[in-house]
Design a protein around this motif. Structure first.
Motif, PDB file in Angstrom:
ATOM      1  N   SER A 159       0.832  -1.208   0.000  1.00 38.96           N
ATOM      2  CA  SER A 159       0.000   0.000   0.000  1.00 38.96           C
ATOM      3  C   SER A 159       0.863   1.254   0.000  1.00 38.96           C
ATOM      4  O   SER A 159       1.850   1.347   0.727  1.00 38.96           O
ATOM      5  CB  SER A 159      -0.859  -0.008   1.271  1.00 38.96           C
ATOM      6  OG  SER A 159      -1.581   1.192   1.395  1.00 38.96           O
ATOM      7  N   SER A 246      -1.701  -4.246  -5.331  1.00 35.74           N
ATOM      8  CA  SER A 246      -1.337  -3.648  -4.041  1.00 35.74           C
ATOM      9  C   SER A 246      -1.945  -4.438  -2.879  1.00 35.74           C
ATOM     10  O   SER A 246      -3.081  -4.919  -2.981  1.00 35.74           O
ATOM     11  CB  SER A 246      -1.844  -2.202  -3.969  1.00 35.74           C
ATOM     12  OG  SER A 246      -1.286  -1.419  -5.001  1.00 35.74           O
ATOM     13  N   SER A 248      -2.367  -4.540   1.612  1.00 31.55           N
ATOM     14  CA  SER A 248      -2.251  -3.794   2.856  1.00 31.55           C
ATOM     15  C   SER A 248      -0.989  -4.249   3.596  1.00 31.55           C
ATOM     16  O   SER A 248      -0.543  -5.377   3.439  1.00 31.55           O
ATOM     17  CB  SER A 248      -3.491  -4.025   3.717  1.00 31.55           C
ATOM     18  OG  SER A 248      -3.675  -5.412   3.946  1.00 31.55           O
ATOM     19  N   THR A 373      -8.533   4.131  -1.833  1.00 33.23           N
ATOM     20  CA  THR A 373      -8.196   3.587  -0.525  1.00 33.23           C
ATOM     21  C   THR A 373      -9.239   2.547  -0.153  1.00 33.23           C
ATOM     22  O   THR A 373     -10.430   2.865  -0.097  1.00 33.23           O
ATOM     23  CB  THR A 373      -8.194   4.706   0.538  1.00 33.23           C
ATOM     24  OG1 THR A 373      -7.321   5.747   0.100  1.00 33.23           O
ATOM     25  CG2 THR A 373      -7.737   4.175   1.887  1.00 33.23           C
ATOM     26  N   VAL A 391      -5.379  -0.480   2.082  1.00 32.02           N
ATOM     27  CA  VAL A 391      -4.557  -0.579   0.875  1.00 32.02           C
ATOM     28  C   VAL A 391      -4.889   0.617  -0.005  1.00 32.02           C
ATOM     29  O   VAL A 391      -6.035   0.839  -0.377  1.00 32.02           O
ATOM     30  CB  VAL A 391      -4.732  -1.939   0.163  1.00 32.02           C
ATOM     31  CG1 VAL A 391      -6.168  -2.241  -0.217  1.00 32.02           C
ATOM     32  CG2 VAL A 391      -3.833  -2.001  -1.083  1.00 32.02           C
ATOM     33  N   ARG A 392      -3.861   1.407  -0.269  1.00 32.68           N
ATOM     34  CA  ARG A 392      -4.053   2.693  -0.956  1.00 32.68           C
ATOM     35  C   ARG A 392      -3.109   2.770  -2.145  1.00 32.68           C
ATOM     36  O   ARG A 392      -1.985   2.276  -2.084  1.00 32.68           O
ATOM     37  CB  ARG A 392      -3.751   3.835   0.009  1.00 32.68           C
ATOM     38  CG  ARG A 392      -3.828   5.235  -0.623  1.00 32.68           C
ATOM     39  CD  ARG A 392      -3.470   6.335   0.374  1.00 32.68           C
ATOM     40  NE  ARG A 392      -4.502   6.470   1.400  1.00 32.68           N
ATOM     41  CZ  ARG A 392      -4.300   6.399   2.704  1.00 32.68           C
ATOM     42  NH1 ARG A 392      -3.094   6.207   3.187  1.00 32.68           N
ATOM     43  NH2 ARG A 392      -5.309   6.528   3.550  1.00 32.68           N
TER      44      ARG A 392
END
Lengths: 403, 403
Positions: A159, A246, A248, A373, A391-392
């Motif tokens: 992330s 992606s 987290s 996000t 997770v961004r």
């Protein structure tokens, strides 16, 4: 209750204790466990003899710890709970706490094989309706086996890593053209992290799930729909997905989710014996998708047609082995309502219906500079919730300076 | 010319020098280089200071050496050539030679991501004719991009590893049933081993192929056709392939194949600029497929429509990175004649036309106990050939004791 200031009663109290890997002041990578808005340095804790895991907590990735297996995972969790709840340990432990704001979180484990399932009936039906409007929304195999495929393990990123818009081929009436994707999308998913490996030729039955799987991460499986539509026949998605996935930074142990198991949707037709899990349970994880500050969707993981134990049983029933660090993701999580869908393909119905964001703009697919996000919580013990982290990712234009 | 007895003029003379990893007397894994029917222990050679690679030759896998890059690969190759051709070194080197018969060859490198392409026009057309008889044999995308997908890196095994017949679901008129695959097949392929990694977001252009790719292995991508037909829509093959992929134990350096580059088939329609390789060359590798002692096919790699540099450029054009140890395979190698096809699906035309073996038996797909051996040679310097080793596997029944 934890003595760490401000942590008790939050989604990251002593009932959660997710593991991650961090850097502090540019130092080596070290393992930590989250408590509230702090992190306990487990490298330091094992070095000081406060917790013992044969040195596995002193590694720069979670993999050696993941490989230890459930008895050791339990022993470490029990000990960490003691350290963080018993005031007697406070003097020894407190110097090893770091504010989260002071650390950089990195990819918590070295990813082996990455498998992506397709286990939401709503998502699969929506995609069928959008891409194959003249056929039945679900293909004939879908209710008999958890459809899945292999993704690219080497491009799984933590992330916060910039997501560079992929270029590739897309179809036009005049033939394929090459350029930056014009239909860049997300897929909000839940990923399962394998700890204990299995042997080639030895399937993992549904009831051995917890022997092999350590925990859970959130996943955003970025997807270029225009590339996908052109390339996917007959061998499935490839470049449309492989540029970045992606996850987290916190791996939430299955133990922290003990209160989140709920009955999964009934399966009809009945599944073949190797897929029968009794009781048939899924996880009540409640996802939230935020697009540039607007919550656009709340996908409910509890409604997934295929459960995580069924996914692992299917993945290995042909004799395929799993390795420490393998990641298998659920596939896009979508509920029955439009505002419960886990992809923008569904949210905007193939790009036909723009969504309005709170900043006054409208969106169909992702634009450069957009940030997505995904967060999630689960029910925990005694009415608290369990946080699954964040997770961004922010989209950078093709050709942007890479990492 | 090498001083190693019996090696000069053979496919494993000093012009080849493929790398592998071996065990001797149950010892630790060590790196070796093949010369004739012997192997030079490179762990011992680096320990003795005969060749220097910063310790990379003392590792238990080729990965650290693969990561060094072309200048170091060249320096080591030059030095090994000296050691094995100059009589002055014979006294020092000869004690480090081991007969191949005395060692166990293991998987030479730790596999990262495994990608499988689909780059033979004849193979793709044959599969189209067999599986989709009512459509054009090639799908519209096929001549515009090298179709590929991700396979399972964790189940890549070295030649000689038993192949246990996979079980899975297959379609019947009464619905899917579960059981051992009844249409177990091979795919004779050539695999490329990545040495130098690339960065996420930075594509590898066609003309940088040799900066990243170290060498070549032979691949048998075992395939369960009945499982594949049922599962592959819409996300591609999964369990039909993931149970095992066998590779030859020797990684032949690209340098050993310098004389094997030949013009590749003309591409019409013209490819997009990122896929233009000038000159457009493929490798003249001549494969041979042996089924229980009968050579049933001789697939010609020179006729592949998409070249290895095009495959790598495509794989990374979306920004996907490659890692040391990544393996990408060509896809089944098939020539225009039936006896040049690289799968039994094609050789027996979907199982309709059995092939007669020299032992008097007939075959359509693989039976338990069958052994398939794939070998290959390439033209080398001065009229010698370059041997690419052997990838062999024997089929064991489902449920056989695993490794």
């Amino acid at each position: 209750m934890t003595w760490v200031p401000g942590a008790a009663g939050t989604p990251y109290g002593a009932h959660n204790l997710p593991y991650g890997v961090f850097r502090h002041d540019g130092d080596q990578r070290r393992i930590g466990v989250r408590i509230g808005d702090s992190l306990l340095d487990l490298d330091g804790a094992e070095a000081a003899g406060l917790v013992l895991a044969g040195g596995a907590l002193r590694a720069p990735t979670l993999n050696p710890f993941l490989a230890l297996g459930r008895p050791q995972w339990n022993a470490v969790r029990t000990r960490l709970t003691e350290l963080l709840t018993d005031q007697a340990h406070r003097a020894a432990v407190e110097p090893l706490l770091l504010p989260l704001a002071d650390v950089e979180l990195v990819l918590p484990f070295e990813v082996g094989d990455y498998v992506d399932f397709y286990s939401s009936e709503e998502h699969a039906s929506n995609v069928g309706r959008i891409f194959r409007p003249d056929e039945a929304p679900l293909l004939p195999n879908w209710k008999h086996l958890p459809i899945g495929y292999h993704g690219r393990g080497g491009t799984v990123v933590v992330s916060g890593t910039p997501v560079i818009r992929p270029s590739g081929q897309r179809a036009t009436p005049d033939g394929p053209v090459f350029g930056p994707s014009t239909r860049l999308d997300i897929e909000a998913e839940v990923g399962f992290v394998v700890g204990v490996p299995s042997e080639q030729g030895a399937p993992v039955p549904v009831d051995r799930f917890a022997d092999h799987v350590f925990g859970v991460v959130l996943v955003n499986d970025w997807s270029a729909r225009d590339l996908q539509a052109w390339e996917y026949r007959p061998l499935g998605p490839f470049l449309a997905k492989s540029f970045a996935t992606s996850v987290s930074p916190w791996v939430v142990p299955l133990d922290a989710l003990a209160d989140a198991w709920v009955p999964a949707p009934e399966q009809d037709p009945p599944v073949l014996p190797y897929l029968r899990d009794i009781p048939h349970l899924g996880l009540d994880l409640r996802l939230e998708v935020d697009w540039n500050g607007t919550v656009v969707s709340r996908p409910p993981f509890a409604g997934m047609y295929w459960t995580p134990p069924q996914q692992l049983a299917h993945l290995t029933v042909n004799g395929a082995s799993v390795r420490t660090g393998d990641l298998f993701a659920s596939g896009t999580v979508s509920g029955p309502a439009r505002a419960q869908t886990g992809s923008f393909l569904e949210l905007t119905w193939g790009g036909a219906e723009a969504v309005a964001l709170d900043d006054g703009t409208k969106r169909t697919f992702l634009e450069d500079g957009d940030t997505v996000t995904i967060t999630a919580t689960a029910p925990g013990p005694d009415g608290v919730t369990v946080g699954l982290g964040t997770v961004r990712g922010t989209i950078f234009p093709t050709g942007a300076p890479h990492r």
